[in-house]
Write a protein that holds these residues in place. Structure first.
Motif, PDB file in Angstrom:
ATOM      1  N   GLU A   1      51.428  35.389  34.753  1.00  0.00           N
ATOM      2  CA  GLU A   1      51.912  34.965  33.472  1.00  0.00           C
ATOM      3  C   GLU A   1      52.581  36.372  32.957  1.00  0.00           C
ATOM      4  O   GLU A   1      53.189  37.205  32.285  1.00  0.00           O
TER       5      GLU A   1
ATOM      6  N   ILE B   1      52.019  28.507  44.440  1.00  0.00           N
ATOM      7  CA  ILE B   1      50.884  28.736  44.353  1.00  0.00           C
ATOM      8  C   ILE B   1      50.406  27.460  45.159  1.00  0.00           C
ATOM      9  O   ILE B   1      50.858  26.356  44.829  1.00  0.00           O
TER      10      ILE B   1
ATOM     11  N   VAL C   1      46.058  32.571  36.058  1.00  0.00           N
ATOM     12  CA  VAL C   1      47.109  32.133  35.475  1.00  0.00           C
ATOM     13  C   VAL C   1      47.767  33.479  34.914  1.00  0.00           C
ATOM     14  O   VAL C   1      48.487  34.071  34.582  1.00  0.00           O
ATOM     15  N   ASP C   2      46.528  33.396  33.520  1.00  0.00           N
ATOM     16  CA  ASP C   2      47.280  34.158  33.035  1.00  0.00           C
ATOM     17  C   ASP C   2      47.248  35.952  33.100  1.00  0.00           C
ATOM     18  O   ASP C   2      48.784  36.442  32.714  1.00  0.00           O
TER      19      ASP C   2
ATOM     20  N   LYS D   1      57.726  33.849  40.930  1.00  0.00           N
ATOM     21  CA  LYS D   1      56.584  33.224  41.650  1.00  0.00           C
ATOM     22  C   LYS D   1      56.756  32.714  42.696  1.00  0.00           C
ATOM     23  O   LYS D   1      58.119  32.142  42.461  1.00  0.00           O
TER      24      LYS D   1
ATOM     25  N   ALA E   1      36.967  31.517  36.863  1.00  0.00           N
ATOM     26  CA  ALA E   1      38.678  32.779  36.730  1.00  0.00           C
ATOM     27  C   ALA E   1      39.469  32.255  36.718  1.00  0.00           C
ATOM     28  O   ALA E   1      41.144  33.189  36.987  1.00  0.00           O
ATOM     29  N   ILE E   2      39.458  30.625  37.177  1.00  0.00           N
ATOM     30  CA  ILE E   2      41.620  30.248  37.806  1.00  0.00           C
ATOM     31  C   ILE E   2      42.127  30.767  36.257  1.00  0.00           C
ATOM     32  O   ILE E   2      43.231  31.350  36.942  1.00  0.00           O
ATOM     33  N   SER E   3      41.454  30.361  35.225  1.00  0.00           N
ATOM     34  CA  SER E   3      42.526  30.242  34.120  1.00  0.00           C
ATOM     35  C   SER E   3      42.958  31.972  33.733  1.00  0.00           C
ATOM     36  O   SER E   3      44.314  32.588  33.662  1.00  0.00           O
TER      37      SER E   3
ATOM     38  N   ILE F   1      42.424  28.965  43.530  1.00  0.00           N
ATOM     39  CA  ILE F   1      43.393  29.002  43.169  1.00  0.00           C
ATOM     40  C   ILE F   1      44.016  30.719  43.655  1.00  0.00           C
ATOM     41  O   ILE F   1      43.806  31.977  44.163  1.00  0.00           O
TER      42      ILE F   1
ATOM     43  N   ASN G   1      56.009  38.283  32.559  1.00  0.00           N
ATOM     44  CA  ASN G   1      56.555  38.502  31.424  1.00  0.00           C
ATOM     45  C   ASN G   1      56.920  40.076  30.655  1.00  0.00           C
ATOM     46  O   ASN G   1      57.897  40.048  30.081  1.00  0.00           O
TER      47      ASN G   1
END
Lengths: 91, 91
Positions: free
Chosen positions: B51, B66, B47-48, B63, B42-44, B85, B55
């Protein structure tokens, strides 16, 4: 004088130990700093690579910085956004 | 005086927009700081989440830091290590 070349390991879909070995090898070859980079789903594996390298193999190396960003990539169906991460390890 | 409670969003296996909505809602409800946390694959998605929130939805939020770490978790087949993370967003 040595050029200030940054050593980079790009993390993809191979087993995580492949990337750990790449990171450890670069430090053993004299690198002062190694950047671990990944995009999309490989981001989790990049974090694994950094954690395993630091906890099991590298003495005196620390995390210098972690940066995440969004990259725009071209695909067959047009442009799309993908998250990326860069983890910099340094002696 | 308000207590210094840190607002945290735990990212799991649901669609990423669920977590983006949770982050944005916390800021809209007056939070000065939101921590996005995840483990393993789930770390990815964490990050999504950061972001996309920054954005597309959040003005004036950045941020702050991290941090990655390794956690030991108990499973049926014994203890195992998992990367984690934490991405802290702040106004």
């Amino acid at each position: 004088m040595q050029p200030l070349r940054e050593n980079t390991v790009f993390v993809g879909n191979k087993p995580v130990m492949n990337y750990v070995l790449a990171v450890v090898t670069q430090f053993n070859n004299g690198a002062e700093q190694v950047a671990i980079k990944a995009r999309g789903k490989a981001i989790s594996r990049a974090v694994d690579t950094a954690e395993i390298s630091l906890n099991r193999f590298l003495e005196g190396v620390t995390k210098k910085e972690i940066v995440t960003s969004t990259e725009v990539i071209d695909t067959d169906s047009g442009k799309t956004n993908v998250s990326s991460i860069e983890i910099v390890l340094t002696k």
